[in-house]
Scaffold this active site. Structure first.
Site, PDB file in Angstrom:
ATOM      1  N   ARG A 199      -4.349  -2.048   3.929  1.00  0.00           N
ATOM      2  CA  ARG A 199      -4.000  -0.861   4.719  1.00  0.00           C
ATOM      3  C   ARG A 199      -2.559  -0.450   4.441  1.00  0.00           C
ATOM      4  O   ARG A 199      -2.259   0.749   4.306  1.00  0.00           O
ATOM      5  CB  ARG A 199      -4.167  -1.126   6.211  1.00  0.00           C
ATOM      6  CG  ARG A 199      -5.603  -1.121   6.699  1.00  0.00           C
ATOM      7  CD  ARG A 199      -5.669  -1.213   8.211  1.00  0.00           C
ATOM      8  NE  ARG A 199      -5.253   0.032   8.860  1.00  0.00           N
ATOM      9  CZ  ARG A 199      -4.966   0.137  10.149  1.00  0.00           C
ATOM     10  NH1 ARG A 199      -5.028  -0.921  10.940  1.00  0.00           N
ATOM     11  NH2 ARG A 199      -4.604   1.295  10.662  1.00  0.00           N
ATOM     12  N   CYS A 258       2.985  -1.159  13.244  1.00  0.00           N
ATOM     13  CA  CYS A 258       1.662  -1.448  12.684  1.00  0.00           C
ATOM     14  C   CYS A 258       0.906  -0.129  12.657  1.00  0.00           C
ATOM     15  O   CYS A 258       1.456   0.880  12.257  1.00  0.00           O
ATOM     16  CB  CYS A 258       0.954  -2.514  13.521  1.00  0.00           C
ATOM     17  SG  CYS A 258       0.870  -2.132  15.289  1.00  0.00           S
TER      18      CYS A 258
END
Length: 303
Positions: A199, A258
């Site tokens: 990611r 995040c």
């Protein structure tokens, strides 16, 4: 003695037999199945634990678009304290929730989940943000509790009397998109991205509309903080790993993020356990950054 970072299952067993004020919070969640966490809580939880729902208790009621493009409209009073898919509620609204569940300023809080401290870390950080230092993460979560012989219950818990939790000065630092953008790729800011490497590199993106990462961010997937037993690695090992990641950068410049400000917290906690100080959190994270017009994004590894 207050527990302020981690507490072991055995320590919690002893603490529960004492008379000191204590409240347990089960923060089990599942980003892909929002109703699953509460269902698992009702199936088995530590007796007396209050369920803390990531979406309704620990987040404001609106967020940036997710993969499906859905935006939840804000319906509560008080502006959220951050953006992103899981915006922080205002301190006033969060204090009201703590009061509703009967939490008081003199209580020791212990938070846990079944998810590698991914979700209970959010509540640990939020209580610090409210000025409450006596909060600890159950090391190894519910799995460690059961392995140590701890009892679990599926019974409905009795309601608590309303309290009056009073917020104090924050014990942790919260930064916003404007500040992160102003300091982007400067020596005074070291961004650490807690998402999994694919990611971070932009190879996959299951939740947010845009793949990639904030330019200059280092990658430390939050799962790297745990050993095979699901517990945090020893402090010395965590310190060595973070010092290797930072490569001479000052730990005091670190800002964690995040996807939506949740899974970054195990990195915040790990650095504190490692003796590297209290580092900042960019709660809006990638979901806010990537939805803000004009901000740069990057795919692949950093040059």
């Amino acid at each position: 003695m207050a527990y302020t970072t981690l507490i072991s299952a055995l320590e919690l067993q002893v603490l529960r037999t004492g008379k000191a004020p204590l409240m347990l919070f089960d923060c089990t969640s599942d980003l892909m199945q929002p109703e699953a966490g509460e269902r698992q809580y009702h199936e088995a939880h530590i007796p007396g634990a209050v369920y803390a729902n990531l979406d309704t208790d620990l987040s404001a009621k609106h967020g940036a678009p997710g993969k499906g493009g859905v935006v939840i409209a804000q319906k509560e009073a008080g502006a959220p304290a951050s953006g992103g898919r899981h915006p922080l509620p205002s301190r006033e609204i969060f204090a009201a929730w703590l009061s509703r569940v009967g939490f008081t300023n003199d209580m020791q809080a212990v938070v846990y989940d079944r998810n590698g401290a991914n979700y209970c870390g959010r509540l640990w950080w939020m209580l610090k943000w409210m000025g409450h230092d006596a909060v600890a993460v159950l090391d190894g979560g519910l799995q460690a509790w059961r392995a140590a012989g701890g009892e679990v219950s599926s019974a409905e818990e009795a309601a608590h009397f309303q309290s009056n939790f009073v917020p104090g000065e924050p014990l942790v630092a919260l930064v916003d998109t404007r500040l992160v953008a102003e300091r982007l790729e400067s020596p005074g800011q070291t961004l650490v991205d807690a998402r999994a490497a694919p990611r971070y590199r932009g190879e996959v993106e299951p939740l947010d509309p845009i793949a990639g990462h904030i330019p200059g961010a280092l990658n430390r997937p939050f799962a790297e903080n745990f050993g095979p037993d699901g517990k945090f690695k020893p402090a010395a090992q965590l310190r060595a790993e973070f010092e290797s990641l930072l490569a001479g950068r000052d730990p005091a410049t670190v800002v964690h993020h995040c996807g939506s400000g949740v899974s970054a917290v195990p990195n915040v906690l790990a650095m504190q356990v490692a003796g590297l100080g209290t580092t900042a959190l960019y709660a809006g994270s990638w979901s806010e950054w990537s939805n803000t017009p004009g901000l740069p994004t990057r795919q692949g590894p950093n040059p």
